[in-house]
Design a protein around this motif. Sequence first.
Motif, PDB file in Angstrom:
ATOM      1  N   ILE A   4      16.614 -11.681   2.226  1.00 39.85           N
ATOM      2  CA  ILE A   4      16.444 -10.393   2.891  1.00 39.85           C
ATOM      3  C   ILE A   4      16.824 -10.538   4.365  1.00 39.85           C
ATOM      4  O   ILE A   4      16.283 -11.392   5.064  1.00 39.85           O
ATOM      5  N   THR A   5      17.748  -9.720   4.808  1.00 42.73           N
ATOM      6  CA  THR A   5      18.138  -9.744   6.213  1.00 42.73           C
ATOM      7  C   THR A   5      17.565  -8.551   6.968  1.00 42.73           C
ATOM      8  O   THR A   5      17.167  -8.676   8.111  1.00 42.73           O
ATOM      9  N   GLU A   6      17.546  -7.387   6.353  1.00 43.99           N
ATOM     10  CA  GLU A   6      16.985  -6.189   6.970  1.00 43.99           C
ATOM     11  C   GLU A   6      16.220  -5.419   5.895  1.00 43.99           C
ATOM     12  O   GLU A   6      16.628  -5.376   4.743  1.00 43.99           O
ATOM     13  N   LEU A   7      15.125  -4.784   6.297  1.00 44.61           N
ATOM     14  CA  LEU A   7      14.260  -4.120   5.334  1.00 44.61           C
ATOM     15  C   LEU A   7      14.092  -2.650   5.688  1.00 44.61           C
ATOM     16  O   LEU A   7      13.847  -2.295   6.834  1.00 44.61           O
ATOM     17  N   ASP A   8      14.222  -1.798   4.677  1.00 47.09           N
ATOM     18  CA  ASP A   8      13.980  -0.374   4.817  1.00 47.09           C
ATOM     19  C   ASP A   8      12.517  -0.171   5.231  1.00 47.09           C
ATOM     20  O   ASP A   8      11.637  -0.887   4.747  1.00 47.09           O
ATOM     21  N   PRO A   9      12.216   0.794   6.106  1.00 41.55           N
ATOM     22  CA  PRO A   9      10.824   1.023   6.530  1.00 41.55           C
ATOM     23  C   PRO A   9       9.867   1.294   5.367  1.00 41.55           C
ATOM     24  O   PRO A   9       8.707   0.874   5.406  1.00 41.55           O
ATOM     25  N   ILE A  15       5.162  -4.003   1.617  1.00 42.70           N
ATOM     26  CA  ILE A  15       4.719  -5.362   1.939  1.00 42.70           C
ATOM     27  C   ILE A  15       3.445  -5.314   2.777  1.00 42.70           C
ATOM     28  O   ILE A  15       2.503  -6.077   2.538  1.00 42.70           O
ATOM     29  N   THR A  16       3.387  -4.417   3.744  1.00 42.38           N
ATOM     30  CA  THR A  16       2.196  -4.287   4.591  1.00 42.38           C
ATOM     31  C   THR A  16       0.971  -3.926   3.756  1.00 42.38           C
ATOM     32  O   THR A  16      -0.107  -4.511   3.924  1.00 42.38           O
ATOM     33  N   LEU A  17       1.120  -2.979   2.849  1.00 43.88           N
ATOM     34  CA  LEU A  17       0.001  -2.585   1.976  1.00 43.88           C
ATOM     35  C   LEU A  17      -0.439  -3.731   1.073  1.00 43.88           C
ATOM     36  O   LEU A  17      -1.633  -3.981   0.889  1.00 43.88           O
ATOM     37  N   LEU A 102      10.385  -7.017  -4.115  1.00 42.80           N
ATOM     38  CA  LEU A 102      10.371  -7.829  -2.897  1.00 42.80           C
ATOM     39  C   LEU A 102       9.286  -8.884  -3.002  1.00 42.80           C
ATOM     40  O   LEU A 102       8.191  -8.601  -3.506  1.00 42.80           O
ATOM     41  N   LEU A 103       9.565 -10.073  -2.507  1.00 43.35           N
ATOM     42  CA  LEU A 103       8.581 -11.151  -2.469  1.00 43.35           C
ATOM     43  C   LEU A 103       8.390 -11.560  -1.021  1.00 43.35           C
ATOM     44  O   LEU A 103       9.365 -11.800  -0.303  1.00 43.35           O
ATOM     45  N   ALA A 104       7.127 -11.597  -0.593  1.00 40.00           N
ATOM     46  CA  ALA A 104       6.807 -12.012   0.774  1.00 40.00           C
ATOM     47  C   ALA A 104       5.685 -13.038   0.726  1.00 40.00           C
ATOM     48  O   ALA A 104       4.863 -13.046  -0.197  1.00 40.00           O
ATOM     49  N   GLY A 105       5.667 -13.888   1.728  1.00 42.55           N
ATOM     50  CA  GLY A 105       4.593 -14.866   1.851  1.00 42.55           C
ATOM     51  C   GLY A 105       3.355 -14.240   2.441  1.00 42.55           C
ATOM     52  O   GLY A 105       3.371 -13.068   2.862  1.00 42.55           O
ATOM     53  N   PRO A 106       2.261 -14.987   2.506  1.00 44.36           N
ATOM     54  CA  PRO A 106       1.011 -14.468   3.059  1.00 44.36           C
ATOM     55  C   PRO A 106       1.139 -13.950   4.489  1.00 44.36           C
ATOM     56  O   PRO A 106       0.355 -13.102   4.920  1.00 44.36           O
ATOM     57  N   VAL A 113      14.431 -10.840  -2.582  1.00 41.90           N
ATOM     58  CA  VAL A 113      14.376  -9.614  -3.378  1.00 41.90           C
ATOM     59  C   VAL A 113      15.114  -9.918  -4.679  1.00 41.90           C
ATOM     60  O   VAL A 113      16.175 -10.529  -4.679  1.00 41.90           O
ATOM     61  N   VAL A 114      14.483  -9.532  -5.788  1.00 39.60           N
ATOM     62  CA  VAL A 114      15.092  -9.674  -7.099  1.00 39.60           C
ATOM     63  C   VAL A 114      15.061  -8.301  -7.748  1.00 39.60           C
ATOM     64  O   VAL A 114      14.368  -7.402  -7.286  1.00 39.60           O
ATOM     65  N   THR A 115      15.802  -8.141  -8.811  1.00 38.48           N
ATOM     66  CA  THR A 115      15.691  -6.906  -9.570  1.00 38.48           C
ATOM     67  C   THR A 115      14.725  -7.141 -10.726  1.00 38.48           C
ATOM     68  O   THR A 115      14.483  -8.282 -11.133  1.00 38.48           O
TER      69      THR A 115
END
Length: 117
Positions: A4-9, A15-17, A102-106, A113-115
């Motif tokens: 992931i280089t840039e993320l849509d808001p 991810i924040t939620l 989307l996959l994010a760390g803690p 990002v995968v489909t």
Amino acid sequence: MTEITELDPEDRKLITLARATRARNAVPEGAAVRDETGRTYVAGTVALDSLRLSALATAVAMAVASGARSLEAAAVVSEAAAVPDADRAAVRDLGGPDTPVLLAGPDGVPSAVVTAG
């Protein structure tokens, strides 16, 4: 898996939620999904003696139970290095094979990002 280089808001919001749910509930994973109308559903890992569900499977189930007909995107916050096939299958069942997961760390930093497909 795509870096992931840039993320849509709206994807950043997922991810924040997911991260907030993981921290608030002190569970191994947090997840969030966005349905076709823009509504979001958030869940943490379920670990009962008689019921075990990943955070993403729980978020998908919450969306279905609330009447969602499709998914636009999903996010998982976890220490895992990849999104399990079973979780991707749950997203695929409701959102189709091209739904991004989307996959994010803690720390909330997206790693991949995968489909769903």
